[in-house]
Design a protein around this motif. Structure first.
Motif, short mmCIF file in Angstrom:
data_model
loop_
_atom_site.label_atom_id
_atom_site.label_comp_id
_atom_site.label_asym_id
_atom_site.label_seq_id
_atom_site.Cartn_x
_atom_site.Cartn_y
_atom_site.Cartn_z
N ARG A 44 16.13 -9.10 -25.49
CA ARG A 44 17.26 -9.93 -25.88
C ARG A 44 16.78 -11.35 -26.17
O ARG A 44 15.97 -11.90 -25.42
CB ARG A 44 18.26 -9.98 -24.72
CG ARG A 44 19.63 -9.63 -25.11
CD ARG A 44 20.59 -9.71 -23.98
NE ARG A 44 19.95 -9.55 -22.68
CZ ARG A 44 20.58 -9.60 -21.53
NH1 ARG A 44 21.85 -9.80 -21.50
NH2 ARG A 44 19.94 -9.44 -20.40
N SER A 45 17.28 -11.94 -27.22
CA SER A 45 16.93 -13.33 -27.55
C SER A 45 18.20 -14.16 -27.62
O SER A 45 18.59 -14.64 -28.67
CB SER A 45 16.16 -13.40 -28.88
OG SER A 45 16.97 -12.98 -29.92
N ASP A 46 18.82 -14.33 -26.46
CA ASP A 46 20.12 -14.98 -26.43
C ASP A 46 20.05 -16.48 -26.15
O ASP A 46 21.07 -17.12 -26.00
CB ASP A 46 21.02 -14.30 -25.41
CG ASP A 46 20.34 -14.15 -24.06
OD1 ASP A 46 19.19 -14.57 -23.92
OD2 ASP A 46 20.98 -13.60 -23.15
N THR A 74 15.93 -4.53 -23.31
CA THR A 74 17.12 -3.73 -23.59
C THR A 74 16.77 -2.27 -23.85
O THR A 74 17.58 -1.39 -23.59
CB THR A 74 17.88 -4.29 -24.80
OG1 THR A 74 17.01 -4.27 -25.93
CG2 THR A 74 18.37 -5.69 -24.54
N LYS A 122 12.13 -3.67 -26.79
CA LYS A 122 13.17 -4.49 -27.42
C LYS A 122 13.68 -5.47 -26.37
O LYS A 122 14.02 -5.06 -25.26
CB LYS A 122 14.31 -3.63 -27.96
CG LYS A 122 13.88 -2.75 -29.11
CD LYS A 122 15.03 -1.98 -29.70
CE LYS A 122 14.53 -1.12 -30.85
NZ LYS A 122 15.63 -0.44 -31.53
N VAL A 136 18.31 -9.54 -30.83
CA VAL A 136 17.37 -8.56 -30.28
C VAL A 136 16.09 -8.59 -31.12
O VAL A 136 16.14 -8.46 -32.34
CB VAL A 136 17.96 -7.13 -30.28
CG1 VAL A 136 16.91 -6.11 -29.87
CG2 VAL A 136 19.16 -7.05 -29.37
N TYR A 137 14.95 -8.78 -30.44
CA TYR A 137 13.65 -8.70 -31.10
C TYR A 137 12.99 -7.39 -30.68
O TYR A 137 13.04 -7.01 -29.50
CB TYR A 137 12.74 -9.86 -30.69
CG TYR A 137 12.99 -11.13 -31.45
CD1 TYR A 137 12.45 -11.32 -32.71
CD2 TYR A 137 13.76 -12.15 -30.90
CE1 TYR A 137 12.67 -12.49 -33.41
CE2 TYR A 137 13.99 -13.32 -31.60
CZ TYR A 137 13.44 -13.49 -32.85
OH TYR A 137 13.67 -14.64 -33.55
N SER A 138 12.36 -6.71 -31.62
CA SER A 138 11.65 -5.46 -31.35
C SER A 138 10.16 -5.70 -31.55
O SER A 138 9.75 -6.19 -32.61
CB SER A 138 12.12 -4.36 -32.29
OG SER A 138 13.50 -4.17 -32.16
#
Length: 141
Positions: free
Chosen positions: A113-115, A43, A111, A100-102
């Motif tokens: 997405r962890s959907d 992202t 960054k 969202v993981y950074s």
């Protein structure tokens, strides 16, 4: 360190192995339930990585490989594959906004997405493996 890992080069392989260790043997990979992440959608990224990603019009994706002393984040730009090599002692991982993981190392960051549950399960595995393999801190003594 950000490297072009498209081609087999002994010097680059040696740098990676010194920083994050050699790949896990096949038996350990099965015991761990796999060492690779599912496809992660990027992202946002640091300037240097973003400049590589905008060179083509493809969807910005990456994957993460676990190593004994760190991780390798691989992504593609044009026809090249790049790897962000992060030893565990330099890895900073944050769960930011919703899903969202950074991932930070020095001045680089990505960054993702962890959907899905698979992505969240992988990050849990990453954090557990990091906790087991992080060098002992002076505060722990």
């Amino acid at each position: 360190m950000l490297l072009n890992v498209s081609y087999s080069d002994k010097n680059i392989t040696k740098k990676i192995d010194e920083a994050v260790g050699k790949p896990f043997p096949l038996r350990e990979r099965f015991a761990m339930g796999g060492i690779g992440s599912p496809k992660l959608f990027i992202t946002e990224a640091s300037v240097e990585i973003h400049n590589l990603l905008i060179l083509d019009n493809n969807l910005d994706t990456c994957n993460i490989e676990l190593r004994p002393k760190g991780i390798i984040i691989r992504f593609r730009s044009l026809l090249e594959t790049f790897g962000l090599i992060i030893p565990y002692y330099k890895l900073n991982l944050y769960k930011g906004d919703m899903a969202v993981y950074s991932i930070f190392m020095d001045h680089h960051f990505i960054k993702v997405r962890s959907d899905s549950m698979a992505v969240q399960k992988f990050f849990r595995k990453l954090l557990d493996h990091r906790a087991d393999n992080l060098p002992t801190s002076i505060d722990d003594l």
